[in-house]
Structures are given as structure tokens and as C-alpha cells.
Design a protein around this motif. Sequence first.
Motif, PDB file in Angstrom:
ATOM      1  N   ILE A 222       1.066  -1.470   0.049  1.00 12.54           N
ATOM      2  CA  ILE A 222       0.002  -0.158  -0.069  1.00 12.54           C
ATOM      3  C   ILE A 222       0.951   1.133  -0.137  1.00 12.54           C
ATOM      4  O   ILE A 222       0.678   1.698  -0.549  1.00 12.54           O
ATOM      5  CB  ILE A 222      -0.618   0.037   1.431  1.00 12.54           C
ATOM      6  CG1 ILE A 222      -1.859  -1.230   1.142  1.00 12.54           C
ATOM      7  CG2 ILE A 222      -1.701   1.002   1.233  1.00 12.54           C
ATOM      8  CD1 ILE A 222      -2.579  -1.311   2.056  1.00 12.54           C
ATOM      9  N   LYS A 223       2.256   1.157   0.514  1.00 15.22           N
ATOM     10  CA  LYS A 223       3.450   1.696   0.922  1.00 15.22           C
ATOM     11  C   LYS A 223       3.703   2.536  -0.627  1.00 15.22           C
ATOM     12  O   LYS A 223       3.728   3.773  -0.714  1.00 15.22           O
ATOM     13  CB  LYS A 223       3.819   1.985   2.053  1.00 15.22           C
ATOM     14  CG  LYS A 223       5.160   3.282   2.129  1.00 15.22           C
ATOM     15  CD  LYS A 223       6.047   2.821   2.956  1.00 15.22           C
ATOM     16  CE  LYS A 223       7.090   3.519   3.501  1.00 15.22           C
ATOM     17  NZ  LYS A 223       8.035   3.369   4.747  1.00 15.22           N
ATOM     18  N   LEU A 224       3.678   1.566  -1.162  1.00 12.39           N
ATOM     19  CA  LEU A 224       4.304   1.559  -2.638  1.00 12.39           C
ATOM     20  C   LEU A 224       3.361   2.532  -3.257  1.00 12.39           C
ATOM     21  O   LEU A 224       4.379   3.409  -4.566  1.00 12.39           O
ATOM     22  CB  LEU A 224       4.351   0.277  -2.756  1.00 12.39           C
ATOM     23  CG  LEU A 224       6.149   0.093  -2.562  1.00 12.39           C
ATOM     24  CD1 LEU A 224       5.838  -1.441  -3.229  1.00 12.39           C
ATOM     25  CD2 LEU A 224       6.804   0.757  -2.874  1.00 12.39           C
ATOM     26  N   VAL A 225       2.209   2.390  -3.136  1.00 11.17           N
ATOM     27  CA  VAL A 225       1.038   3.554  -4.384  1.00 11.17           C
ATOM     28  C   VAL A 225       0.446   4.551  -3.867  1.00 11.17           C
ATOM     29  O   VAL A 225       0.151   5.469  -4.507  1.00 11.17           O
ATOM     30  CB  VAL A 225       0.404   2.130  -5.214  1.00 11.17           C
ATOM     31  CG1 VAL A 225       0.751   0.577  -5.491  1.00 11.17           C
ATOM     32  CG2 VAL A 225      -0.554   1.070  -3.860  1.00 11.17           C
ATOM     33  N   ARG A 226       0.566   4.734  -2.493  1.00 12.31           N
ATOM     34  CA  ARG A 226       0.302   6.134  -1.987  1.00 12.31           C
ATOM     35  C   ARG A 226       1.268   7.498  -2.068  1.00 12.31           C
ATOM     36  O   ARG A 226       2.157   7.154  -2.910  1.00 12.31           O
ATOM     37  CB  ARG A 226       1.077   5.498  -0.761  1.00 12.31           C
ATOM     38  CG  ARG A 226      -0.696   5.007   0.274  1.00 12.31           C
ATOM     39  CD  ARG A 226      -0.833   5.320   1.750  1.00 12.31           C
ATOM     40  NE  ARG A 226      -0.927   6.970   1.905  1.00 12.31           N
ATOM     41  CZ  ARG A 226      -0.987   7.220   2.919  1.00 12.31           C
ATOM     42  NH1 ARG A 226      -0.867   6.674   4.190  1.00 12.31           N
ATOM     43  NH2 ARG A 226      -0.912   8.718   3.324  1.00 12.31           N
ATOM     44  N   GLY A 227      -0.415   8.105  -2.783  1.00 11.09           N
ATOM     45  CA  GLY A 227       0.574   8.907  -3.246  1.00 11.09           C
ATOM     46  C   GLY A 227       0.920   9.078  -4.981  1.00 11.09           C
ATOM     47  O   GLY A 227       1.041  10.396  -5.633  1.00 11.09           O
ATOM     48  N   GLY A 254      -2.223   3.522   8.443  1.00 11.75           N
ATOM     49  CA  GLY A 254      -2.303   4.726   8.475  1.00 11.75           C
ATOM     50  C   GLY A 254      -3.809   5.180   8.417  1.00 11.75           C
ATOM     51  O   GLY A 254      -4.252   6.119   8.306  1.00 11.75           O
ATOM     52  N   ALA A 255      -4.717   4.773   7.893  1.00 10.56           N
ATOM     53  CA  ALA A 255      -5.871   4.308   7.191  1.00 10.56           C
ATOM     54  C   ALA A 255      -6.920   4.529   8.179  1.00 10.56           C
ATOM     55  O   ALA A 255      -6.887   4.007   9.512  1.00 10.56           O
ATOM     56  CB  ALA A 255      -6.985   3.744   6.529  1.00 10.56           C
ATOM     57  N   ASP A 256      -7.709   5.850   8.070  1.00  8.73           N
ATOM     58  CA  ASP A 256      -9.003   6.198   9.227  1.00  8.73           C
ATOM     59  C   ASP A 256     -10.231   5.598   8.440  1.00  8.73           C
ATOM     60  O   ASP A 256     -10.614   5.835   7.575  1.00  8.73           O
ATOM     61  CB  ASP A 256      -8.905   7.747   9.254  1.00  8.73           C
ATOM     62  CG  ASP A 256     -10.623   7.757  10.200  1.00  8.73           C
ATOM     63  OD1 ASP A 256     -10.779   6.889  11.004  1.00  8.73           O
ATOM     64  OD2 ASP A 256     -11.085   8.660   9.771  1.00  8.73           O
ATOM     65  N   TYR A 275      -6.505   7.757   4.010  1.00 10.91           N
ATOM     66  CA  TYR A 275      -5.615   8.547   4.206  1.00 10.91           C
ATOM     67  C   TYR A 275      -5.743  10.552   4.954  1.00 10.91           C
ATOM     68  O   TYR A 275      -6.331  10.995   4.441  1.00 10.91           O
ATOM     69  CB  TYR A 275      -4.584   8.132   3.828  1.00 10.91           C
ATOM     70  CG  TYR A 275      -4.342   6.655   3.179  1.00 10.91           C
ATOM     71  CD1 TYR A 275      -3.367   6.062   4.067  1.00 10.91           C
ATOM     72  CD2 TYR A 275      -5.179   6.176   1.963  1.00 10.91           C
ATOM     73  CE1 TYR A 275      -3.831   4.819   4.422  1.00 10.91           C
ATOM     74  CE2 TYR A 275      -4.228   4.949   1.822  1.00 10.91           C
ATOM     75  CZ  TYR A 275      -4.406   4.253   3.441  1.00 10.91           C
ATOM     76  OH  TYR A 275      -4.052   2.617   3.327  1.00 10.91           O
ATOM     77  N   GLU A 276      -4.860  10.918   5.554  1.00  8.57           N
ATOM     78  CA  GLU A 276      -4.673  11.611   6.119  1.00  8.57           C
ATOM     79  C   GLU A 276      -5.210  13.272   4.875  1.00  8.57           C
ATOM     80  O   GLU A 276      -5.582  14.273   4.464  1.00  8.57           O
ATOM     81  CB  GLU A 276      -3.215  12.442   6.417  1.00  8.57           C
ATOM     82  CG  GLU A 276      -3.256  12.542   7.507  1.00  8.57           C
ATOM     83  CD  GLU A 276      -2.497  12.475   8.497  1.00  8.57           C
ATOM     84  OE1 GLU A 276      -1.628  12.826   7.960  1.00  8.57           O
ATOM     85  OE2 GLU A 276      -2.303  12.255   9.681  1.00  8.57           O
ATOM     86  N   ASP A 277      -4.400  12.282   3.720  1.00  9.11           N
ATOM     87  CA  ASP A 277      -4.313  13.340   2.177  1.00  9.11           C
ATOM     88  C   ASP A 277      -6.500  13.209   2.001  1.00  9.11           C
ATOM     89  O   ASP A 277      -6.030  14.483   0.612  1.00  9.11           O
ATOM     90  CB  ASP A 277      -3.247  12.777   1.243  1.00  9.11           C
ATOM     91  CG  ASP A 277      -3.056  11.920   0.879  1.00  9.11           C
ATOM     92  OD1 ASP A 277      -4.587  11.120   1.020  1.00  9.11           O
ATOM     93  OD2 ASP A 277      -2.268  11.627  -0.046  1.00  9.11           O
TER      94      ASP A 277
END
Length: 338
Positions: A222-227, A254-256, A275-277
Amino acid sequence: MKLIKTIDAVGHVLCHDMTQIIPGEYKGARFRKGHIVTEEDIPVLLSMGKENLYIYEMDENKLHENDAAEILCKICKGQNISRSDVKEGKTELKAEIDGLFTVNRDKLNAINSVDELMIATRKGDTAVHKGDKLAGTRVIPLVIDKAKLDEAERIAGDTPIMSVLPYRLKTAGIITTGSEVFHGRIEDRFTPVLIEKLKAYGIDVTSHILCDDDAENIKEAIKLVRGNVDMILCTGGMSVDPDDNTPGAIKLSGADIVTYGAPVLPGAMFLLGYYEDGTPVMGLPGCVMYAKATIFELVLPRIAAGVRLSKADFVAYGEGGLCLGCTECTYPHCAFGK
């Protein structure tokens, strides 16, 4: 109702149809009930032998049905909506683009509670295509008290009660979980289905990662594709089996979490978080792969349009959230989600 001389009837509203007969050529209603008499109509009416006319008594406190219909149309017509001309107190609204049809239900219900006014719409928060009929409005009588339209305008406020929102999210990343797929024991049949479902909303899959059932590995994927994408979809591992770690991994990333579980069948094991964004992340149960209509089909149009969903939105899906299991699926023209 009032009787006046035809030559004095300009601007007044006819109480009944007026038939014209031209031998060998024409016989029918030349002027319809509710017609507003114009200067050009006077010679025609006199040629029809109409020296006097029955008209509605109008004053500053009353509106003709067509004038009232213009007000109803203004109340309804928001962004990306086209309208028809007014005819017999009626207007029709259509979508100008593909997008999400939204309607303020509270205001719609309040306006429909005003006597002699009506607005009928399709179901809100659903996907529509350019040219789709969205709503029809009507004033019931030929002449209506202006106070009733004033009340409707007060209820609506400054913002139209309907709109069509364009789809804003354009890219997606898919995390395919499951050791059986990761190790090549079975073919990944989920991703091709998702690609087709997303395509209907103009969303391209720009990232795809295969991952085993380890929560840390899913989190790193997930971290790799986020952003890099507008939304993230995780497939597989959504039940309560010991090896199903996708919900926990999404939370670890880190998802709400808005909801894990939805009152919809098929699709009860669905997860949505942000996510925060503001990027949405979804955990998709297996039914999304083989069923045409699931919780995913209900939420995707709203998410694609950039609408942020809450727990209350999912609670509301319970009514109408049971797929009837028809022999041939006709979604969205069915009871499911409607």
C-alpha cells in the motif's frame, strides 16, 4: 372565472380549450386551456366567432402555471443539468454529462409537502449518463397562489437542490492479496474484473501489486502506491479466517477506517477508509469479482465523484441493500440499492 370582451383579453388566461373549424382543412383545439392570450391571438379568436371569453381572474398574488414552473425549474437546476421548455406547467431536467446525480432529499421532501407543487426525481447518489432524464416538475392547477412558490424558494435557499457531479478520481492502484495468487497456484481473476468496472467511470489502473497474506507485506505494498493514485483497492483476505489479514493491514497503513462491514448483500465484508490526504482505500470482498451488483457498485460512483462517505451513509444503504438474486442481473434498474 370571469367573462370579458375578447378585445380586452390580452394577458389573460383561458379557462377552457377553444376549437377552430376550417371546413375541409382543420378541426381541433386552436387554443388550449391555460393559454395566455396575446395581441396576435385577437384576430384569430374573433374569426372563430369568439366575441367574449371566459378567463381566470389574475392578480399580483397569483401565478400562471408556466410562470410557476419556471420558478420550480430554477429551484431544481444545478450544475451540469439541462432543461426543457415549459409546457402546460411542466419542465423536464436531464444530465449534461456522465456523473453522479445528487439531490437534497430533505429539501425535496419539504417542497413536495407544499400543496399543488410536485417534483419527481430518479434516485439520488447514483450514476447517470449524459442525456439521462433526472427529474420532472409540475404545477397542479392552471393558476396558483404566489405564496406557495415563495415558500418553495424559501425552502430551497440560494443553492439548487439537484446537480450532477463530474467524476474527479482518475487513477487507481490495486493490491491483490492471497498466497494462492502470489505463488501462482491460481490465476488472478479479480483484477481484470476491477479494471472493467473502474473503466466505466473513467478510472485507469496505473499500479498493480501482487502480495501474500502477511499484514506487513500488504502494508508495504500500500505504501508503494500511495501518493501515485487517486484511490487504492485491496482484493482478497476480507473475511474472518485466520489468514485473512487485509483489514488489519489497511489499518496498519495509517488509514482512518470509516467502516468494516456494510448492511448490503452481497458485500457485507466491505471496508472503506481514508488517508490524511483524502485518498480512499477499500477492502473488497470476493463477491465483487463474480457479482454484477454489490456494495462496490453502490459506493463507487460517489467515491469517483470525490464525495467523502461517512458511517451514516453506509447505515442508510441497509434499506434497499438486499440483492434479489434475479436470474439475469438488471442493475442499476432493479430493487437493489434503490
